[in-house]
Design a protein around this motif. Structure first.
Motif, PDB file in Angstrom:
ATOM      1  N   ASP A 127      15.228  55.980  50.129  1.00  0.00           N
ATOM      2  CA  ASP A 127      14.382  55.206  49.224  1.00  0.00           C
ATOM      3  C   ASP A 127      13.649  56.176  48.310  1.00  0.00           C
ATOM      4  O   ASP A 127      13.791  57.406  48.415  1.00  0.00           O
ATOM      5  CB  ASP A 127      13.397  54.317  49.990  1.00  0.00           C
ATOM      6  CG  ASP A 127      12.605  55.082  51.039  1.00  0.00           C
ATOM      7  OD1 ASP A 127      12.195  56.232  50.757  1.00  0.00           O
ATOM      8  OD2 ASP A 127      12.390  54.547  52.140  1.00  0.00           O
ATOM      9  N   GLN A 128      12.815  55.646  47.421  1.00  0.00           N
ATOM     10  CA  GLN A 128      12.143  56.499  46.441  1.00  0.00           C
ATOM     11  C   GLN A 128      11.138  57.436  47.100  1.00  0.00           C
ATOM     12  O   GLN A 128      10.981  58.588  46.675  1.00  0.00           O
ATOM     13  CB  GLN A 128      11.447  55.640  45.385  1.00  0.00           C
ATOM     14  CG  GLN A 128      10.836  56.461  44.249  1.00  0.00           C
ATOM     15  CD  GLN A 128      10.334  55.604  43.104  1.00  0.00           C
ATOM     16  OE1 GLN A 128      10.773  54.473  42.928  1.00  0.00           O
ATOM     17  NE2 GLN A 128       9.414  56.134  42.316  1.00  0.00           N
ATOM     18  N   SER A 129      10.436  56.980  48.128  1.00  0.00           N
ATOM     19  CA  SER A 129       9.447  57.848  48.776  1.00  0.00           C
ATOM     20  C   SER A 129      10.138  59.020  49.484  1.00  0.00           C
ATOM     21  O   SER A 129       9.631  60.160  49.464  1.00  0.00           O
ATOM     22  CB  SER A 129       8.605  57.042  49.767  1.00  0.00           C
ATOM     23  OG  SER A 129       9.397  56.529  50.809  1.00  0.00           O
TER      24      SER A 129
ATOM     25  N   THR B 276       6.206  66.070  41.652  1.00  0.00           N
ATOM     26  CA  THR B 276       6.879  64.790  41.862  1.00  0.00           C
ATOM     27  C   THR B 276       7.919  64.566  40.776  1.00  0.00           C
ATOM     28  O   THR B 276       7.856  65.181  39.695  1.00  0.00           O
ATOM     29  CB  THR B 276       5.873  63.638  41.831  1.00  0.00           C
ATOM     30  OG1 THR B 276       5.310  63.555  40.507  1.00  0.00           O
ATOM     31  CG2 THR B 276       4.764  63.835  42.859  1.00  0.00           C
TER      32      THR B 276
ATOM     33  N   ALA C   7      17.466  57.902  42.861  1.00  0.00           N
ATOM     34  CA  ALA C   7      17.277  58.287  44.255  1.00  0.00           C
ATOM     35  C   ALA C   7      18.323  57.633  45.144  1.00  0.00           C
ATOM     36  O   ALA C   7      18.953  58.295  45.986  1.00  0.00           O
ATOM     37  CB  ALA C   7      15.876  57.903  44.722  1.00  0.00           C
ATOM     38  N   TYR C   8      18.536  56.345  44.958  1.00  0.00           N
ATOM     39  CA  TYR C   8      19.502  55.612  45.787  1.00  0.00           C
ATOM     40  C   TYR C   8      20.921  56.100  45.515  1.00  0.00           C
ATOM     41  O   TYR C   8      21.708  56.330  46.438  1.00  0.00           O
ATOM     42  CB  TYR C   8      19.393  54.117  45.504  1.00  0.00           C
ATOM     43  CG  TYR C   8      20.335  53.281  46.335  1.00  0.00           C
ATOM     44  CD1 TYR C   8      20.042  52.992  47.667  1.00  0.00           C
ATOM     45  CD2 TYR C   8      21.524  52.802  45.799  1.00  0.00           C
ATOM     46  CE1 TYR C   8      20.913  52.233  48.451  1.00  0.00           C
ATOM     47  CE2 TYR C   8      22.400  52.048  46.561  1.00  0.00           C
ATOM     48  CZ  TYR C   8      22.087  51.767  47.879  1.00  0.00           C
ATOM     49  OH  TYR C   8      22.955  51.030  48.640  1.00  0.00           O
TER      50      TYR C   8
ATOM     51  N   PHE D 109      12.976  60.343  48.568  1.00  0.00           N
ATOM     52  CA  PHE D 109      13.403  61.204  47.462  1.00  0.00           C
ATOM     53  C   PHE D 109      12.235  62.019  46.925  1.00  0.00           C
ATOM     54  O   PHE D 109      12.351  63.232  46.708  1.00  0.00           O
ATOM     55  CB  PHE D 109      14.014  60.331  46.368  1.00  0.00           C
ATOM     56  CG  PHE D 109      14.241  61.035  45.058  1.00  0.00           C
ATOM     57  CD1 PHE D 109      15.067  62.145  44.983  1.00  0.00           C
ATOM     58  CD2 PHE D 109      13.645  60.575  43.892  1.00  0.00           C
ATOM     59  CE1 PHE D 109      15.287  62.789  43.776  1.00  0.00           C
ATOM     60  CE2 PHE D 109      13.859  61.212  42.681  1.00  0.00           C
ATOM     61  CZ  PHE D 109      14.680  62.324  42.621  1.00  0.00           C
ATOM     62  N   THR D 110      11.088  61.371  46.705  1.00  0.00           N
ATOM     63  CA  THR D 110       9.928  62.056  46.133  1.00  0.00           C
ATOM     64  C   THR D 110       9.455  63.183  47.043  1.00  0.00           C
ATOM     65  O   THR D 110       9.103  64.269  46.572  1.00  0.00           O
ATOM     66  CB  THR D 110       8.784  61.047  45.915  1.00  0.00           C
ATOM     67  OG1 THR D 110       9.206  60.072  44.953  1.00  0.00           O
ATOM     68  CG2 THR D 110       7.528  61.742  45.410  1.00  0.00           C
TER      69      THR D 110
ATOM     70  N   ILE E   3      13.841  56.261  38.283  1.00  0.00           N
ATOM     71  CA  ILE E   3      13.744  57.145  39.441  1.00  0.00           C
ATOM     72  C   ILE E   3      14.308  56.493  40.700  1.00  0.00           C
ATOM     73  O   ILE E   3      15.071  57.117  41.444  1.00  0.00           O
ATOM     74  CB  ILE E   3      12.278  57.570  39.664  1.00  0.00           C
ATOM     75  CG1 ILE E   3      11.796  58.435  38.503  1.00  0.00           C
ATOM     76  CG2 ILE E   3      12.123  58.316  40.987  1.00  0.00           C
ATOM     77  CD1 ILE E   3      10.317  58.800  38.567  1.00  0.00           C
ATOM     78  N   ALA E   4      13.943  55.251  40.951  1.00  0.00           N
ATOM     79  CA  ALA E   4      14.389  54.579  42.179  1.00  0.00           C
ATOM     80  C   ALA E   4      15.907  54.465  42.225  1.00  0.00           C
ATOM     81  O   ALA E   4      16.529  54.684  43.276  1.00  0.00           O
ATOM     82  CB  ALA E   4      13.742  53.206  42.291  1.00  0.00           C
ATOM     83  N   GLU E   5      16.527  54.146  41.090  1.00  0.00           N
ATOM     84  CA  GLU E   5      17.982  54.016  41.047  1.00  0.00           C
ATOM     85  C   GLU E   5      18.660  55.366  41.243  1.00  0.00           C
ATOM     86  O   GLU E   5      19.670  55.475  41.956  1.00  0.00           O
ATOM     87  CB  GLU E   5      18.416  53.398  39.716  1.00  0.00           C
ATOM     88  CG  GLU E   5      18.042  51.938  39.553  1.00  0.00           C
ATOM     89  CD  GLU E   5      18.544  51.376  38.225  1.00  0.00           C
ATOM     90  OE1 GLU E   5      19.565  51.881  37.708  1.00  0.00           O
ATOM     91  OE2 GLU E   5      17.910  50.441  37.703  1.00  0.00           O
TER      92      GLU E   5
END
Length: 293
Positions: A268-270, A283, A261-262, A272-273, A257-259
């Motif tokens: 950042d992930q937050s 979510t 999103a970037y 994006f979420t 998820i983090a990748e």
């Protein structure tokens, strides 16, 4: 096809549901989402769940679908609405709504998310603004038949001729229930089309108002006004949705998820979420869980 709307709905209700698709049959169905293959920018899904399925959210597409079993309950334009099997759901772009099963028996439905530009192109008056249907739960046998055909096979995309026919019938159905529509100038249409193409191509980048002003030859305020008339949403939200679509594709292919999103252009992930939940009602982690159910 020489089928009745009810006959096609019976076909949908009788489709086999395999464990590999994450849609198990039981007295209380397991929460799950099944998504189709790419269909010319149209997303088609089948969902089943008990209780509350989606928090309040909004899309930048038309959300059109059929309730297959159970009672579909949702809040829309300040009221709680209920859809029974055979009813049609019509949600306009950028309108906030949620989703829940209205009884303990759970809910099963299919939806398709159609980009507004495809609806406008298929309308009798494509130069007019988008058809707005104020009543989100309809009974219309012709529109139900078109939606049932479009949603009958999630494993195969309709071919070009079939899709053109389906979109025409769906646009005509929306037109039957919509009010009067405002005309949009050819210049505004061209400007919005250029802006949309630019935002799609550069969705992972930071796009400024100055860039769109130069591209469209409209100041930012005129563009925002015309953009909403043509697409039903704002340039900023259109860009955010293209980023979310990009991230969803990467997550469904296995990217963390983090990748994702970037890579899609979120800070950042937050960040994006927050946008993901605002647009899909859950979510990213929950969405992946349902997809892999």
């Amino acid at each position: 096809m020489q089928h009745s709307a009810n006959g096609l709905l019976d076909t949908l209700a009788g489709l086999p549901v395999s464990d590999s698709e994450g849609l198990e049959r039981s007295c209380r169905p397991a929460d799950a989402i099944r998504s189709d293959i790419d269909t010319h920018g149209i997303e088609r899904i089948e969902a089943q769940f008990s209780g509350n399925g989606f928090a309040p959210h909004r899309h930048d597409t038309y959300a059109l679908g059929l309730t297959i079993s159970g009672v579909q309950a949702f809040s829309y334009r300040g009221e709680t609405r209920f859809s029974l099997p055979g009813n049609i759901i019509v949600l306009h772009p950028d309108e906030v709504h949620d989703g829940a099963a209205g009884t303990d028996d759970g809910l099963r439905y299919r939806m398709m998310y159609i980009p507004p530009e495809l609806i406008r192109d298929a309308c009798d008056e494509p130069s007019a603004t988008l058809p707005f249907v104020s009543t989100p739960v309809l009974s219309d046998s012709r529109l139900a038949r078109a939606l049932a055909e479009a949603l009958a096979d999630l494993d195969h995309a309709p071919d070009g001729l079939s899709l053109s026919d389906l979109l025409t019938r769906i646009a005509d159905g929306l037109g039957r229930h919509a009010g009067s529509r405002q005309t949009v100038s050819a210049k505004a249409e061209r400007a919005v089309a250029r802006a949309c193409a630019y935002l799609r191509e550069n969705c992972a980048e930071q796009v400024s108002s100055e860039e769109l002003e130069t591209l469209t030859d409209l100041n930012r305020y005129s563009l925002a006004r015309q953009f909403r008339l043509v697409t039903g949403t704002s340039p900023h939200r259109y860009l955010t949705m293209r980023r979310l679509e990009r991230a969803k594709g990467m997550m469904s292919s296995g990217m963390p998820i983090a990748e994702a999103a970037y890579d899609a252009g979120f800070a950042d992930q937050s960040h994006f979420t927050r946008h993901f939940k605002n647009c899909y009602g859950m979510t990213p982690g929950h969405w992946l869980t349902l997809l892999r159910a």
